[in-house]
Scaffold this active site. Structure first.
Site, mmCIF file in Angstrom:
data_model
loop_
_atom_site.group_PDB
_atom_site.id
_atom_site.type_symbol
_atom_site.label_atom_id
_atom_site.label_comp_id
_atom_site.label_asym_id
_atom_site.label_seq_id
_atom_site.Cartn_x
_atom_site.Cartn_y
_atom_site.Cartn_z
ATOM 1 N N ASP A 153 70.984 72.345 59.901
ATOM 2 C CA ASP A 153 69.842 73.001 59.257
ATOM 3 C C ASP A 153 69.156 73.961 60.228
ATOM 4 O O ASP A 153 67.925 73.980 60.337
ATOM 5 C CB ASP A 153 68.847 71.967 58.730
ATOM 6 C CG ASP A 153 67.901 72.558 57.674
ATOM 7 O OD1 ASP A 153 68.216 73.651 57.141
ATOM 8 O OD2 ASP A 153 66.861 71.947 57.385
ATOM 9 N N VAL A 203 52.896 66.372 58.913
ATOM 10 C CA VAL A 203 52.762 66.581 60.348
ATOM 11 C C VAL A 203 51.305 66.831 60.683
ATOM 12 O O VAL A 203 50.652 67.690 60.074
ATOM 13 C CB VAL A 203 53.626 67.770 60.837
ATOM 14 C CG1 VAL A 203 53.508 67.904 62.354
ATOM 15 C CG2 VAL A 203 55.081 67.569 60.438
ATOM 16 N N HIS A 255 60.069 65.455 53.761
ATOM 17 C CA HIS A 255 60.284 64.208 54.480
ATOM 18 C C HIS A 255 59.063 63.680 55.222
ATOM 19 O O HIS A 255 59.153 62.671 55.905
ATOM 20 C CB HIS A 255 61.433 64.396 55.482
ATOM 21 C CG HIS A 255 62.729 64.722 54.822
ATOM 22 N ND1 HIS A 255 63.700 65.493 55.428
ATOM 23 C CD2 HIS A 255 63.218 64.407 53.600
ATOM 24 C CE1 HIS A 255 64.727 65.624 54.605
ATOM 25 N NE2 HIS A 255 64.452 64.971 53.498
ATOM 26 N N GLY A 256 57.926 64.336 55.091
ATOM 27 C CA GLY A 256 56.758 63.789 55.762
ATOM 28 C C GLY A 256 55.648 64.793 55.997
ATOM 29 O O GLY A 256 55.763 65.973 55.685
ATOM 30 N N LYS A 260 54.478 63.284 63.299
ATOM 31 C CA LYS A 260 55.182 63.417 62.025
ATOM 32 C C LYS A 260 55.261 62.043 61.370
ATOM 33 O O LYS A 260 55.911 61.133 61.891
ATOM 34 C CB LYS A 260 56.584 63.984 62.259
ATOM 35 C CG LYS A 260 57.390 64.201 60.989
ATOM 36 C CD LYS A 260 58.743 64.826 61.321
ATOM 37 C CE LYS A 260 59.572 65.097 60.080
ATOM 38 N NZ LYS A 260 60.891 65.723 60.423
ATOM 39 N N ILE A 313 48.927 69.985 59.928
ATOM 40 C CA ILE A 313 49.487 71.303 60.224
ATOM 41 C C ILE A 313 50.748 71.595 59.420
ATOM 42 O O ILE A 313 51.271 72.706 59.472
ATOM 43 C CB ILE A 313 49.795 71.464 61.732
ATOM 44 C CG1 ILE A 313 50.730 70.338 62.221
ATOM 45 C CG2 ILE A 313 48.520 71.498 62.536
ATOM 46 C CD1 ILE A 313 51.159 70.506 63.669
ATOM 47 N N GLY A 314 51.224 70.625 58.667
ATOM 48 C CA GLY A 314 52.416 70.872 57.875
ATOM 49 C C GLY A 314 52.742 69.715 56.958
ATOM 50 O O GLY A 314 52.326 68.570 57.200
ATOM 51 N N GLU A 315 53.458 70.022 55.900
ATOM 52 C CA GLU A 315 53.882 68.985 54.971
ATOM 53 C C GLU A 315 55.188 69.417 54.329
ATOM 54 O O GLU A 315 55.315 70.551 53.875
ATOM 55 C CB GLU A 315 52.826 68.751 53.893
ATOM 56 C CG GLU A 315 53.144 67.602 52.960
ATOM 57 C CD GLU A 315 51.981 67.240 52.047
ATOM 58 O OE1 GLU A 315 52.117 66.284 51.278
ATOM 59 O OE2 GLU A 315 50.940 67.917 52.120
#
Length: 293
Positions: free
Chosen positions: A134, A23, A20-21, A41, A15-17
């Site tokens: 952040d 997901v 730092h990693g 993650k 679902i995400g990239e």
């Protein structure tokens, strides 16, 4: 750390990239009915240069010491092939995705609710001596019940809780933190001695973005970012911000003199005086004058 976690979770999809990693969306098979959705993650313990990935260690350290309804909960950690896997509750939305959803724009009640939850979460962090560094819409997750949670603590740092600003304590941090659109002016001018007011500037930018539907200061470079801030707030005066001339890069960058814009001219006509006042008291040059959570 959960040594048996790999068999506990069934991965559904990515679902995400990010930097730092990666997901992944997964199901926690140990939950009642085996229907609890989680986000995994996967992070590396070392950078591409072979050094220890401090952002990973910081995120884990912060999350292990946080317990608040508006902070993303770290459910468990288990070893992965290239590092560690951090398991969180699955949050289907981000504030960023909600802002981009033209078919379902944010209601006034949602803007108030999300802002209140963001401030509650930050108040908890600051009381524990943690700067997030952040805050931005992409790092604010929202569940199906409308609860907002602060996530992504890879840039988080401890600050001296007894001081209102770290220049008093002599603590130095990197100014290269926070995504550019939400980066406080003291960071843009190179300050290495700052405190939690950098988070409050970001809150003001996020709140303004929810009210306007578009970012407040969408600079494409650091110089353009500062130019947008100066054009909007006006040229900063030492009388209102005595420390400004001590910022490392202040004398290196100059802009045409600006009287600033009236907030009322850049917000929708339906924006209330109270909402504009909140923006004004958060998006202000002097860190000491910004509101606290």
């Amino acid at each position: 750390m959960d040594d048996y976690a790999p068999s506990r979770f069934k991965v559904l999809c990515k679902i995400g990239e990010g930097v730092h990693g990666v997901v992944m969306k997964a199901i926690d098979l140990s939950s009642p009915g085996a229907n609890k959705l989680v986000a995994i993650k996967k992070v590396s313990l070392r950078t591409k240069h072979g050094s220890i990935a401090t952002h990973t260690l910081r995120e884990i350290k912060v999350l292990q010491h946080c317990d608040h309804e508006n902070i993303l909960t770290l459910l468990t950690i288990y070893p992965d092939l290239n590092g560690l896997a951090l398991v969180f509750d699955f949050m289907p939305h981000t504030l960023q995705s909600r802002l981009k959803d033209e078919t379902d724009p944010l209601s006034r009640q949602e803007v108030k609710s999300y802002t209140r939850m963001l401030l509650k979460g930050l108040s908890y962090l600051h009381e524990k001596g943690i700067m997030h560094r952040d805050i931005k819409p992409a790092n604010l997750l929202i569940d199906d019940n409308g609860r907002l949670k602060i996530a992504d603590f890879g840039l988080a740092r401890l600050f001296t809780a007894l001081k209102t600003a770290n220049e008093e304590a002599g603590v130095c941090f990197s100014p290269q933190v926070a995504s550019r659109w939400y980066r406080a002016p003291e960071l843009l001018w190179g300050s290495q001695r700052y405190g939690p007011p950098v988070d409050m500037w970001a809150v003001g930018c996020v709140f303004a973005e929810m009210l306007r539907g578009v970012p407040l200061f969408p600079g494409s470079t650091d110089i353009e970012q500062l130019a947008l801030v100066v054009r909007t707030l006006g040229t900063p005066h030492q009388a209102k911000w005595p420390e400004i001339h001590h910022l490392p890069d202040f004398s290196k960058i100059s802009f045409p003199h600006s009287k600033g814009e009236k907030w009322e001219s850049i917000f929708p006509s339906c924006t209330t005086p109270q909402e504009i006042s909140l923006v004004d008291n958060l998006v202000t040059y002097n860190p000491r004058k910004r509101l606290t959570p």
